[in-house]
Motif scaffolding. Structure first.
Motif, short mmCIF file in Angstrom:
data_model
loop_
_atom_site.label_atom_id
_atom_site.label_comp_id
_atom_site.label_asym_id
_atom_site.label_seq_id
_atom_site.Cartn_x
_atom_site.Cartn_y
_atom_site.Cartn_z
N PRO A 197 -6.26 1.25 -7.90
CA PRO A 197 -7.19 2.01 -7.06
C PRO A 197 -6.51 3.14 -6.28
CG PRO A 197 -7.58 -0.35 -6.85
CD PRO A 197 -6.31 -0.20 -7.61
N VAL A 198 -7.21 4.26 -6.18
CA VAL A 198 -6.72 5.41 -5.43
C VAL A 198 -7.76 5.75 -4.36
CG1 VAL A 198 -6.03 7.84 -5.51
CG2 VAL A 198 -5.51 6.32 -7.45
N VAL A 199 -7.31 5.92 -3.12
CA VAL A 199 -8.20 6.27 -2.01
C VAL A 199 -7.87 7.68 -1.57
CG1 VAL A 199 -9.02 5.68 0.31
CG2 VAL A 199 -8.32 3.86 -1.27
N VAL B 245 0.87 -1.16 0.00
CA VAL B 245 0.00 0.00 0.00
C VAL B 245 0.92 1.22 0.00
CG1 VAL B 245 -1.71 1.32 1.31
CG2 VAL B 245 -1.87 -1.18 1.19
N VAL B 246 0.65 2.18 -0.87
CA VAL B 246 1.50 3.36 -1.00
C VAL B 246 0.71 4.59 -0.58
CG1 VAL B 246 2.74 4.87 -2.61
CG2 VAL B 246 2.92 2.39 -2.83
N ALA B 247 1.34 5.46 0.20
CA ALA B 247 0.73 6.73 0.60
C ALA B 247 1.63 7.87 0.17
CB ALA B 247 0.51 6.78 2.11
N GLY B 248 1.06 8.86 -0.50
CA GLY B 248 1.80 10.05 -0.86
C GLY B 248 1.75 11.04 0.28
N VAL B 249 2.92 11.58 0.70
CA VAL B 249 2.97 12.51 1.81
C VAL B 249 3.70 13.79 1.40
CG1 VAL B 249 2.84 10.73 3.60
CG2 VAL B 249 5.07 11.42 2.74
N ASP B 250 3.20 14.93 1.89
CA ASP B 250 3.82 16.21 1.57
C ASP B 250 3.95 17.11 2.79
OD1 ASP B 250 1.24 17.02 2.06
OD2 ASP B 250 0.80 17.65 0.01
N ALA C 72 1.83 -0.65 -6.79
CA ALA C 72 1.14 -0.68 -5.50
C ALA C 72 -0.12 -1.52 -5.55
CB ALA C 72 0.79 0.75 -5.08
N GLU C 73 -0.53 -1.99 -4.38
CA GLU C 73 -1.85 -2.60 -4.22
C GLU C 73 -2.91 -1.52 -4.38
OE1 GLU C 73 -4.73 -5.63 -2.83
OE2 GLU C 73 -2.85 -5.57 -3.93
N LEU C 74 -2.67 -0.39 -3.73
CA LEU C 74 -3.50 0.80 -3.90
C LEU C 74 -2.70 2.00 -3.44
CD1 LEU C 74 -4.76 1.70 -0.86
CD2 LEU C 74 -6.05 -0.38 -1.25
#
Length: 300
Positions: A131-133, A5-10, A99-101
């Motif tokens: 998929p994008v959450v 699972v990938v999360a974009g952080v800023d 990624a999985e999502l």
């Protein structure tokens, strides 16, 4: 190795909420979590290398802050991170491919509930093949949700219903499977929603049957939904799937149905028009107006 699972952080509060949600999702799915910080470096002078070093330092600090939040809320999740150079949309799309999502934060609007989706998030949702959450800053951890009424959080699992917006004119396996799997992982109910509108005399073509009684139309849509879902009920026998067929505008019906949900799942048809990001009117309404996390699942 299973994709993470990938999360974009800023560094924003929205991206920190996204990282925390992604960590819980990774734990549910038995996946690792990868935090990605994207920044665009365009050296314009002899001082370019110094600017590059500063950007990397700031990126490392942003990733460390997100890691601390993730560790505090989900200490057992396997965690990696990376800095990606280049335009944010391009870098996140590249990360999503493996990624999985992908999980992104969305900015809330002051004085109104819902999402303000920026150009980066919109571009990623429009073009991603995974998929994008989208998660807003106010999203609570699942276990923190108080037990509620019908459709609210379960007293046993803490999860509200997963809601699936299903277009019965084009039921897509990828979207349906994502929703059933999300409900199974959460031990939550799945509420499947379809909205229909009575055709006008103008929209009926030659040879079409005349306007049908509205009650009969509703029954026909209900029967069609039951037939579409039967295969998935057989595949997920432990998941309760509730059916809702309503007359009205799809966007309005879906937003209302998701008011107490833990997750809303909608589909997005990929097109061959890369010049301008488009996500369709119903998905657009969902990501702007729904207050729970919204999963946008692409399909052909």
């Amino acid at each position: 190795m299973l994709p993470p699972v990938v999360a974009g952080v800023d560094g924003s509060v929205q991206s920190l909420a996204a990282a925390e949600w992604a960590a819980r999702e990774a734990a549910l799915r038995g996946r690792a979590l990868r935090l990605v910080h994207a920044w665009n470096w365009q050296p314009r002078s002899s001082e370019g290398e110094g600017e590059h070093a500063v950007q990397r330092y700031l990126g490392r600090r942003i990733l460390r802050q997100a890691e601390d939040r993730v560790r505090a809320g989900c200490p057992t999740v396997r965690l990696t991170d990376e800095q990606a150079e280049g335009p944010a949309t391009t870098a996140l799309l590249r990360a999503a491919e493996q990624a999985e999502l992908l999980v992104l934060g969305s900015r809330g609007l002051s004085g109104f509930t819902g999402f303000l989706v920026g150009s980066v998030a919109l571009g990623v949702v429009a073009k991603a093949t995974r998929p994008v959450v989208l998660v807003r800053a106010e999203e609570q951890a699942a276990g923190e949700r108080p037990p509620g009424a019908d459709g609210g959080a379960s007293a046993l699992t803490g999860h509200g219903d997963v809601v699936l917006g299903l277009d019965l004119n084009d039921p897509c396996d990828e979207v349906i499977e994502f929703a059933f799997e999300a409900a199974r992982l959460r031990h939550a109910r799945l509420r499947v929603v379809h909205a229909w509108q009575t055709p006008s005399a103008i929209s009926l073509g030659p040879g079409d049957v005349g306007l049908v009684d509205e009650v009969l139309q509703g029954q026909e849509w209900q029967g069609f939904m039951s037939a579409v879902l039967q295969t998935w009920r057989d595949k997920y026998p432990g998941t309760t799937a509730l059916e809702t067929v309503a007359e009205g505008r799809a966007a309005t019906t879906l937003v209302r149905a998701a008011s107490a949900a833990s997750l809303l799942v909608v589909g997005h048809r990929l097109t061959d028009r890369p010049t301008f990001p488009r996500i369709g009117p119903v998905t657009h309404a969902a990501v702007h107006r729904v207050t729970c996390p919204v999963a946008v699942v692409p399909h052909g």
